[in-house]
Every structure is written in C-alpha cells, then in structure tokens.
Scaffold this active site. Structure first.
Site, PDB file in Angstrom:
ATOM      1  N   ASN A 119       0.837  -1.207   0.000  1.00 39.65           N
ATOM      2  CA  ASN A 119       0.000   0.000   0.000  1.00 39.65           C
ATOM      3  C   ASN A 119       0.867   1.250   0.000  1.00 39.65           C
ATOM      4  O   ASN A 119       0.577   2.226  -0.703  1.00 39.65           O
ATOM      5  CB  ASN A 119      -0.923   0.023   1.224  1.00 39.65           C
ATOM      6  CG  ASN A 119      -2.040  -0.998   1.150  1.00 39.65           C
ATOM      7  OD1 ASN A 119      -2.421  -1.599   2.152  1.00 39.65           O
ATOM      8  ND2 ASN A 119      -2.591  -1.206  -0.032  1.00 39.65           N
ATOM      9  N   GLU A 154      -7.980 -10.971  -2.132  1.00 40.91           N
ATOM     10  CA  GLU A 154      -8.137  -9.803  -3.000  1.00 40.91           C
ATOM     11  C   GLU A 154      -8.330 -10.229  -4.451  1.00 40.91           C
ATOM     12  O   GLU A 154      -7.957 -11.340  -4.845  1.00 40.91           O
ATOM     13  CB  GLU A 154      -6.902  -8.900  -2.854  1.00 40.91           C
ATOM     14  CG  GLU A 154      -6.903  -7.653  -3.722  1.00 40.91           C
ATOM     15  CD  GLU A 154      -8.058  -6.699  -3.451  1.00 40.91           C
ATOM     16  OE1 GLU A 154      -9.218  -7.114  -3.665  1.00 40.91           O
ATOM     17  OE2 GLU A 154      -7.799  -5.552  -3.057  1.00 40.91           O
TER      18      GLU A 154
END
Length: 752
Positions: free
Chosen positions: A572, A638
C-alpha cells in the site's frame, strides 16, 4: 453463563433432563467441563493453572498443574472432557510465574469438588494471597453432558474442513482455534472508552434501509396517474398462519426441507433438489466455529436432460431473442444468467415471485432481501408492492372495513390495484426485466388464479408463502407496522392504530386460503431464526434453485457484521496492487487498535468469529485479537490481478496501455490478463454471503478493497455498476446491523 454450573446442571430436577442424562449414560455419554477465571488486575507474569486429582492431573503436584489459556484480556479458560467412569473432580486454582521457577500461589480455602457436573458446596470467588495483598478472581464453572457421537462428528467435521482441496492443493477454508496472545497495545494503539468518539458519517448511499419502511423502496407505479395521495409501503407486512396444515401428502414433484433449530445438535444434511438438473444443495450445520465453501459450479455449460432421452446433453444454441434479452453481466455471472435462459418456453425466461401470506408476517422484508440478493448476483430484479399502488390510488387512511371480504367495493378496488401492479411488472419484463417480486397478501385462490391467467405465455409464476405461528413475532411485526407504515402515519393514537390493524388482520384470516396450486415455496416458521420448514413444490431450474437455497439460509435474527480492510501493508505504501506483503508500521498500529475496538464492541458476544482471507496482511491484522475463533477464507482473497500483480497503476499505464484503458472504460467487467474481474469476485463471494446470512452471532470480516466493495454492495443494495467505485478507506470499520427492521450502517474511523 454465570458463577456456577451449566444449564444441564440446573435442569437436572426435571424429568426430561434426567431421561436425557440416562440416555447419554447408556450411550457412553461424557462430561464436558469448562473452567474460567476472570481478573482485571492479574499481571502478565502470573499464569492461572488448575491442579487436582484423577482425571484432571493425577496428583496434587503444583509443578504438573495444567495451564489455563487466555480467552481475553481479563479471562482465562481451560476445558476438557471427562470419561464417564471418572466424573468426580477434586481441584483448585493456582498462579504460576511465567518466566521463572518461583513459588506457586494456591487459592485460599477448601478444594473444589465437581461430581457428575454438579458443584458441591457454594460457588465462591478465588482468593490468592500475594504477600500482604489479596487478589480476588471470579470463577465460572460450566458442565454439560455430550454424546461421544457428537464429539466424534465434531472432530471429523473439523478434520475434513482442513483437508486440502484436490484442485488448489491448499485449504479453501481453514480454522485457527488457538487463542493467541497478541502483543501488548502501546499508547498509540489505545482507544477512547466511548467508541462513539470514532463514529464518522456514512455516505448518503449507505445501507441504512432499516430507517426507511421497506415498501418505500419498491417500484414506483407506472400505470397510475399522479393524482391521489402518494405514500409508499405495503399494507401486508410479514407472514404466518396458524390454521394451515402441513400434513398434506407430498406429490411426486414436492419436497420438504426441515431447517433445524441451530441451538440443538444436528447431524446429517438436508437436501434441496433442482428437478431440471438433478443436482443437490446441502444444508450445512450451523456452527460459529466453521467456515463454508460452496462449489456453485457456475460457469460451465448447462446440462440439459431431454424428456425422451436417458442421457444428459449440452445445449449451447441461443436464438436471437435470447441473446438480445441477456442481462448485462459477464464472466461467471453471465454464465449463470445464460443458463437460466437456455431451457423452457418463453415464459420461463421471466420469473415472477408472488408473495402469499397474512399481514404482519414479514412478506415485504423477505421480498426486499430476495430482491437485493438477486440484483447482487446480476439478475435484473424489481420489487412491486401492491400496497404502494393502493395508497397512490385510494389514499393511505383506509379503515379495516376496506379489507373485509364482504365489502364488494373494497374487493374490487384491491383487485384493481393488484392487476395494475401485475401489468406494470409484465410490461417491465417485456422491456428486458428478468425477475419480478410481486408483494401482496394474495390470500385468496381467486386472486392467485387471476394473476396466473395474466401471466400465461409471459412469465413463470412461483408462489412464495410465508407462514408464522409465533404470536410474539406477529405482535412485534404489528408494532413495527403501526410505527413505520404510511397507512398509520396519520394516526396519532398507537392503540387505536393497533386495534384497527388487528381488525384488518381478522378480516384476512376469515377468508385465507393456503397455496396448494402451481409451483410454490412455503416458508413455515422460518422468520424466528430457530428452525422451521420449507416446502417446495414443482420447482426446477438454476435460478429457482438458488432462490430456495437463499431462503433456507436466511433469517431475521439481529446481529452485527463488521467489515474492515487489513491494516496498511508495505505494498500500500509503495502503491503496488495485489501481492502478499506484511503490514507497515502504521498497519501494525491499526491491528492493535482494531483489537482494542473489538474487545470493547464485542465484549459480551463470545460466539462471534473473525473471518480473514488467506493473505498474510489480513491474518496479521487479526493476529492480536484473542478470544474468538479465526477462519481463513480463500474466497475473501483480494481480486486476482493476474500478470499485473505487484505493479503500480503507473507501470501498467506505461507498459500495458491497452489494458489500462480497457480497465478505465469498464472496471466492473474488465478482467486482468490471467486474473479476475469484479464480476468474477462477486461469483466467488456468493458462498460468503450465504454463510453471513446463516450466522446468528456477530462476524468480523477483515479483507481487501475489491472484496469489501462487493460485500458492502450486497448489504447496501448498490447497483453492480457502482461496485468498483465504492469508497472503502483503510483503517475504517463499517458496522452492518442486520435485523427485522432492515439493514443499518455505522462507520468508525480509528485512525487516518
């Protein structure tokens, strides 16, 4: 649970309990014992232990004492099964240093004796003398008899659940039942005592349907003019009829599914048969400590069985009309939609679910849930509420006399608006709609025959009858009706409104005729969440089968579902998609804050569970949480970015400009090369949705942005096209409260 023994001990005076214990003794029943100790002042270096006589330890040697496991910040627990020939336990609690061989501190007072599950003497606190200080702890002792068959079945199910998949080579669902002690929360991870301090406003398109009467969100009447009083909601509400007999013999095409009370032991699985394909959907045992993987098999060609042939054949031919009427879906969801349209006459390509039932039985709520589920799967679905049509044409302030069967003007007016709603629904289907939910009492056979005649050659009708025999639930629904329905918005006197509605209900009960014709699904006492039945007659095809499966697993038990992304990961920070990196420093702080939040929010919900994906950033986020079982779902991983995994969007734009532009044009249907699309994610999340609907205890879902967008869209009833654009920020908790009044949302932002 209290300071004492379990329910089985308290009930031992009753004949039923004695008979049950005698049966368990004959079958080799064993005693399940749970010992807990609670102390908020206990230091981390002192660990509670238990020692005593056979079969607990075998000696009163403190060095051989059994360590208790930490269940929460203040609670310690030890549980075990006692053989039937050793049902007398003689034991005491003691404290042992964690890091040294220092002296043990034994509790003051006489030994504790547990005989046959009954504690001898008075329940007392545990006192430990530490120098000049006395440490006081609360003690909880629970004992219950269990069958060895139940123990074996539970262990076998646990082992089977962890067997590697033959396709992937790794478990689709795995369970970590060990209670791990997470790191001590530092000052950065501490939270205010009042969780409301962290509440942030939910978006305007949030899931707060519980604040709006369910019928207000149904289809707006098209065939009625804009004259008259316009309000929105149904005059019928929820469902049940105590005078309906379920003893009618089943026909060849009829099956019955018994849904067990989840509070009782249940073995085996019921089956719902899809008559056209010959497949079965198992009804899994409800267990807050288990995950579930459901293999839908969607995405393969539909197997069609000819009436004159004894073998299955694949039919992939679609006429031009079928191609043009295909719902706007792609990938596996489109395959499911295509499968619905491959067989049968033209009317089978359009499905009408016609609700049947007395007022105050949950029809409108059931219709709203079913509409939301089918829309989320990609089926073009609309909810038509006849009460909304009635109020628009005749106004909302109608007394109970309007609903009398011997009132010809009232009967004509009600049949007229029902016909108008049906015409609206059929017109919408002819424009491309797939599933219409027709919401009204439809309690007379004459009314249902009128609807069947109107639908001939245009759509397939399945009646969905809701029956409830629980007077408490009916009275609760009546109260909600008076408080929320526009029919009583102008009635300031609650008691007067309640009496009027009861009179209306009595008018319907006098002439109620249960469904015995055509294709139907009967939900009998399902709304309570404590078992019930579903009767299915003349139901076939993929989509009707999915509807039955959904209805079997849904209930109205209030419980929260908490959705949150993992803490910030190192990818991230770098702006890279996919991957399987660990948490950043900021992400680790969020993991501790989340632990603190869950301890406060779910402190009285010991049956709650934590669900994560199989990727380490979600597992690490859940790591510090103790006291709850943790279940890892591969379905919660994900979205698969395929060859783009680990890249930044700037790198994709530079090196794969065509893919970048294709994704920008249609994020919903775009599939990464060798990866997934959002529609693929929705398809693999359906088992998770079904399991969330089945749960009766709180669930915390720690997952990823794309996955949580899809899950949130289901609860908030957001259109498919909006899913890729739903805001799902890091370090924020979305609490979805599910219950009889609908779905409500609250958001907590723990850190930036």
């Amino acid at each position: 649970m209290g300071t004492g023994v379990s329910k089985s001990t308290e009930d031992c005076d009753s004949h039923g309990a004695e008979e049950r214990e005698e049966n368990l003794d004959q079958a080799g029943g064993q005693l399940y014992v749970s010992l807990k100790m609670e102390n908020y002042r206990l230091k981390g270096e002192l660990i509670p232990h238990i020692y005593g006589s056979v079969p607990l330890v075998g000696s009163w040697d403190a060095s051989k004492a059994l360590s208790m496991e930490r269940e929460s910040a203040s609670m310690w627990e030890l549980s075990f099964v006692v053989p039937p020939n050793h049902e007398t336990l003689d034991f005491k609690f003691l404290l042992r240093p964690k890091y040294s061989d220092g002296p043990c501190i034994v509790e003051e007072g006489p030994n504790r004796v547990l005989t046959g599950g009954t504690l001898q003497g008075d329940v007392r606190l545990a006192f430990f003398r530490l120098g000049g200080e006395v440490l006081e702890s609360r003690v909880f002792i629970e004992a219950d008899r269990v069958s060895p068959f139940d123990l074996a079945a539970s262990w076998r199910a646990y082992q089977e659940n962890l067997q590697p998949s033959s396709v992937r080579g790794i478990p689709d669902v795995s369970i970590n039942s060990e209670r791990q002690v997470g790191p001590e929360s530092g000052s950065l991870a501490s939270l205010e005592l009042d969780l409301e301090h962290y509440v942030v406003p939910a978006p305007s398109t949030s899931a707060n349907s519980g604040l709006v009467y369910a019928a207000n969100n149904t289809e707006i009447p098209r065939l009625l003019g804009h004259t008259g009083v316009f309000s929105s909601t149904d005059g019928s509400g929820n469902v049940s009829h105590s005078g309906i007999s379920s003893n009618r013999p089943a026909t060849i095409k009829e099956i019955e599914v018994i849904v067990p009370d989840p509070s009782k032991e249940y073995s085996g699985s019921g089956m719902v048969e899809s008559k056209s394909v010959g497949t079965f959907f198992p009804l899994q045992k409800q267990d807050s400590h288990r995950g579930l993987f459901v293999d839908r098999g969607v995405g393969s060609p539909r197997l069609v069985k000819s009436a004159s042939a004894s073998t299955f054949a694949m039919d992939l031919k679609l006429d031009d009309e079928t191609k043009n009427s295909m719902p706007a879906a792609a990938g596996a969801v489109a395959a499911a939609a295509v499968a619905d349209q491959m067989l049968g006459p033209k009317e089978d390509r359009h499905l009408a679910i016609v609700l049947v039932g007395l007022p105050a039985r949950g029809k409108t709520f059931t219709a709203a849930k079913l509409t939301r589920y089918l829309r989320w799967l990609g089926h073009d679905t609309k909810h038509f509420n006849v009460g909304k049509y009635r109020r628009r044409k005749h106004g909302a302030n109608l007394s109970a006399d309007f609903f009398r069967a011997d009132n010809p003007e009232g009967m004509e007016a009600r049949n007229e608006v029902a016909a108008l709603a049906m015409e609206d629904m059929i017109s919408w289907m002819q424009e491309g709609g797939q599933v219409g939910i027709f919401d009204a009492t439809n309690s007379a056979r004459k009314r249902r025959n009128m609807l069947l005649k109107m639908a001939e050659g245009k759509c397939k009708i399945i009646f969905l009858e809701t029956i409830c025999n629980d007077r408490d639930i009916i009275l609760r629904n009546i109260r909600l009706k008076i408080q929320q329905s526009p029919d009583y918005a102008g009635e300031p006197d609650f008691e007067a409104g309640s009496q009027d509605f009861k009179n209306r209900l009595a008018n319907y009960e006098k002439v109620y005729e249960p469904v015995e014709e055509g294709s139907y699904i009967k939900m009998i006492d399902m709304v309570s969440g404590h078992g019930g039945q579903i009767q299915v007659n003349n139901i076939g095809g993929y989509l009707p089968g999915r509807i039955v499966f959904f209805l079997v697993n849904t209930h109205l038990t209030p419980r929260p579902i908490l959705l949150t992304r993992h803490g910030e990961s190192r990818d991230n920070v770098r702006g890279r998609i996919g991957g399987d990196t660990v948490l950043s420093d900021k992400g680790e702080i969020y993991a501790r804050k989340l632990t603190n939040f869950i301890e406060k929010r779910l402190k009285s919900e010991r049956a709650a569970s934590i669900w994560t994906s199989t990727l380490q950033r979600t597992i690490l986020t859940a790591g510090p949480i103790v006291g709850f079982p943790k279940i890892q779902w591969r379905a919660l991983d994900e979205i698969n970015a395929g060859v783009c995994d680990g890249m930044t969007y700037e790198e994709i734009k530079k090196n794969m400009p065509e893919e970048y532009e294709a994704r920008k044009m249609d994020k919903l249907r775009y599939r990464y090369p060798r990866g997934e699309s959002y529609l693929d994610v929705i398809q693999r999340l359906e088992p998770v949705i079904i399991e969330l609907e089945r749960q009766r205890a709180p669930v915390v879902v720690i997952s990823h942005q794309a996955v949580l967008r899809a899950l949130y869209a289901y609860f908030a009833d957001r259109p498919l096209k909006e899913i890729p654009h739903i805001e799902m920020p890091l370090h924020t908790i979305i609490e979805i409260q599910m219950g009889v009044t609908g779905v409500q949302e609250k958001r907590y932002k723990l850190m930036d």
